[in-house]
Design an enzyme around this catalytic site. Structure first.
Site, PDB file in Angstrom:
ATOM      1  N   ASP A  98       0.726  -1.108  -0.065  1.00 52.58           N
ATOM      2  CA  ASP A  98      -0.060   0.180   0.141  1.00 52.58           C
ATOM      3  C   ASP A  98       0.749   1.179   0.100  1.00 52.58           C
ATOM      4  O   ASP A  98       1.346   1.809  -1.065  1.00 52.58           O
ATOM      5  CB  ASP A  98      -0.859  -0.092   1.272  1.00 52.58           C
ATOM      6  CG  ASP A  98      -1.753   1.115   1.222  1.00 52.58           C
ATOM      7  OD1 ASP A  98      -2.247   1.547   0.171  1.00 52.58           O
ATOM      8  OD2 ASP A  98      -2.089   1.616   2.397  1.00 52.58           O
ATOM      9  N   TRP A 156      -9.940 -13.127   5.278  1.00 51.38           N
ATOM     10  CA  TRP A 156      -9.842 -13.504   6.923  1.00 51.38           C
ATOM     11  C   TRP A 156     -10.490 -12.382   7.517  1.00 51.38           C
ATOM     12  O   TRP A 156     -10.429 -12.520   8.697  1.00 51.38           O
ATOM     13  CB  TRP A 156      -8.245 -13.803   6.950  1.00 51.38           C
ATOM     14  CG  TRP A 156      -7.385 -12.822   6.197  1.00 51.38           C
ATOM     15  CD1 TRP A 156      -7.143 -11.484   6.678  1.00 51.38           C
ATOM     16  CD2 TRP A 156      -6.629 -13.008   5.161  1.00 51.38           C
ATOM     17  NE1 TRP A 156      -6.224 -10.837   5.942  1.00 51.38           N
ATOM     18  CE2 TRP A 156      -5.876 -11.904   4.697  1.00 51.38           C
ATOM     19  CE3 TRP A 156      -6.803 -14.141   4.042  1.00 51.38           C
ATOM     20  CZ2 TRP A 156      -4.965 -11.666   3.754  1.00 51.38           C
ATOM     21  CZ3 TRP A 156      -5.721 -13.691   2.924  1.00 51.38           C
ATOM     22  CH2 TRP A 156      -5.052 -12.744   2.842  1.00 51.38           C
TER      23      TRP A 156
HETATM   24  P1  G4P Z   1       2.863  -1.699   3.069  1.00 54.07           P
HETATM   25  O1  G4P Z   1       4.269  -1.178   3.627  1.00 54.07           O
HETATM   26  O2  G4P Z   1       2.808  -2.993   2.770  1.00 54.07           O
HETATM   27  O3  G4P Z   1       2.419  -0.649   2.000  1.00 54.07           O
HETATM   28  O4  G4P Z   1       1.887  -1.390   4.306  1.00 54.07           O
HETATM   29  P2  G4P Z   1       1.402  -0.119   4.890  1.00 54.07           P
HETATM   30  O5  G4P Z   1       2.221   0.199   6.254  1.00 54.07           O
HETATM   31  O6  G4P Z   1       0.894   1.030   4.121  1.00 54.07           O
HETATM   32  O7  G4P Z   1      -0.076  -0.614   5.389  1.00 54.07           O
HETATM   33  C1  G4P Z   1      -0.841  -0.284   6.725  1.00 54.07           C
HETATM   34  C2  G4P Z   1      -1.532  -1.339   7.098  1.00 54.07           C
HETATM   35  O8  G4P Z   1      -2.886  -1.125   6.256  1.00 54.07           O
HETATM   36  C3  G4P Z   1      -1.261  -2.768   7.070  1.00 54.07           C
HETATM   37  O9  G4P Z   1      -1.931  -3.730   7.830  1.00 54.07           O
HETATM   38  C4  G4P Z   1      -1.865  -3.074   5.588  1.00 54.07           C
HETATM   39  O10 G4P Z   1      -1.941  -4.702   5.429  1.00 54.07           O
HETATM   40  C5  G4P Z   1      -3.095  -2.321   5.702  1.00 54.07           C
HETATM   41  N1  G4P Z   1      -3.705  -2.354   4.365  1.00 54.07           N
HETATM   42  C6  G4P Z   1      -3.571  -1.404   3.463  1.00 54.07           C
HETATM   43  N2  G4P Z   1      -4.315  -1.070   2.304  1.00 54.07           N
HETATM   44  C7  G4P Z   1      -5.097  -2.240   2.692  1.00 54.07           C
HETATM   45  C8  G4P Z   1      -6.382  -2.742   1.843  1.00 54.07           C
HETATM   46  O11 G4P Z   1      -6.683  -2.333   0.841  1.00 54.07           O
HETATM   47  N3  G4P Z   1      -7.003  -3.651   2.532  1.00 54.07           N
HETATM   48  C9  G4P Z   1      -6.660  -4.079   3.652  1.00 54.07           C
HETATM   49  N4  G4P Z   1      -7.492  -5.271   4.126  1.00 54.07           N
HETATM   50  N5  G4P Z   1      -5.702  -3.720   4.494  1.00 54.07           N
HETATM   51  C10 G4P Z   1      -5.127  -2.746   3.850  1.00 54.07           C
HETATM   52  P3  G4P Z   1      -1.064  -4.076   9.350  1.00 54.07           P
HETATM   53  O12 G4P Z   1      -1.410  -2.650   9.954  1.00 54.07           O
HETATM   54  O13 G4P Z   1       0.151  -4.620   9.088  1.00 54.07           O
HETATM   55  O14 G4P Z   1      -2.241  -4.890   9.956  1.00 54.07           O
HETATM   56  P4  G4P Z   1      -2.670  -6.363   9.324  1.00 54.07           P
HETATM   57  O15 G4P Z   1      -3.941  -6.609   8.997  1.00 54.07           O
HETATM   58  O16 G4P Z   1      -1.851  -6.941   8.466  1.00 54.07           O
HETATM   59  O17 G4P Z   1      -2.084  -6.920  10.753  1.00 54.07           O
END
Ligand code: G4P
Ligand code: MG
Length: 176
Positions: A98, A156
Site C-alpha cells: 500500500d 480472513w
Molecule cells: P505496506 O508497507 O505493505 O504498503 O503497508 P502499510 O504500512 O502501508 O499498511 C498499513 C496497514 O494497512 C497494513 O496492515 C496493511 O495490510 C493495511 N492495508 C493497506 N491497504 C489495505 C487494503 O486495501 N485492505 C486491507 N484489508 N488492508 C490494507 P497492518 O497494520 O500490518 O495490519 P494487518 O492487517 O496486516 O495485521
C-alpha cells in the site's frame, strides 16, 4: 473508498501464480518471512508450492486508534535472526503493498542480517504514490495483481464469509 472483496479461492490462485513466477525466476528462496498479520495466510499458501519454512514477524504501523505512527514498530521478531537469516535467500511476504512504509521497514531490517538474497512477494500492489521505497538489496518483487487505489477486503477479515463471497462475486470487473 471503493471496496473490492476477494474470496479465499481467488487468494489461493493469486498465491499459486506468484509461486509459479518465483519458481520460474530461479530465485529459489531458503526461507519465507511472513509479515503479520496480513502476510500469514498468503505465506502459508506459498509454502504449499515452494515447500520452504516460514518465519514470522509482527510489525505495526498503526496505533491503537488506527492512526499511522511516525514509523513502523516491531511487536514480534525472529529469534536469533542473525543466525537464522545470514547468508539465506529470503522471500518476504505480505498481503498488500500500500504505502510501502512497512515493506521498506522490514526489508531494511532484514538486509541488516546480510542475507544472500532478498525478494518480496505481495498479493496486491496498489497503483499510488508510495511513501516508502524498496532499498537497494531487494532483488525482486513478485506481485499477484496490481490494482488502483481501492480498499481490498480479504476473506480472513470477513465476519460473514458467505456475504463476503457474494460481495466478491458482485465486484466490478475493472480493477480485478
Ligand atoms: P505496506 O508497507 O505493505 O504498503 O503497508 P502499510 O504500512 O502501508 O499498511 C498499513 C496497514 O494497512 C497494513 O496492515 C496493511 O495490510 C493495511 N492495508 C493497506 N491497504 C489495505 C487494503 O486495501 N485492505 C486491507 N484489508 N488492508 C490494507 P497492518 O497494520 O500490518 O495490519 P494487518 O492487517 O496486516 O495485521
Ligand atoms: Mg499487513
Amino acid at each position: 473508498m471503493n471496496k473490492h472483496h476477494y474470496t479465499y479461492q481467488e487468494i489461493h490462485r493469486l498465491a499459486q501464480s506468484i509461486a509459479s513466477r518465483v519458481n520460474e525466476s530461479g530465485f529459489n528462496p531458503d526461507v519465507i518471512v511472513a509479515i503479520g498479520s496480513g502476510g500469514f495466510i498468503p505465506a502459508r499458501i506459498l509454502r504449499t508450492y515452494l515447500s520452504k519454512p516460514i518465519l514470522a514477524v509482527g510489525v505495526v504501523y498503526y496505533d491503537m486508534n488506527d492512526k499511522p505512527m511516525e514509523y513502523p514498530r516491531k511487536v514480534q521478531w525472529i529469534e536469533e535472526a542473525e543466525k537464522q537469516l545470514a547468508g539465506k535467500r529470503i522471500l518476504l511476504v505480505d498481503e498488500v503493498d500500500d504505502s510501502r512504509v512497512t515493506l521498506e521497514y522490514c526489508t531494511r531490517e532484514l538486509l541488516a542480517y546480510h542475507p544472500a538474497a532478498l525478494a518480496v512477494a505481495v498479493l496486491h500492489d496498489k497503483r499510488k504514490e508510495k511513501r516508502g521505497q524498496f532499498p537497494p538489496g531487494v532483488d525482486q518483487v513478485f506481485v499477484g495483481q496490481t490494482l488502483d487505489d481501492v480498499w481490498i477486503v480479504y476473506p480472513w477479515d470477513a465476519i460473514d464469509i458467505d456475504e463476503h463471497d457474494r460481495n466478491a462475486r458482485a465486484r466490478p470487473k475493472e480493477g480485478l
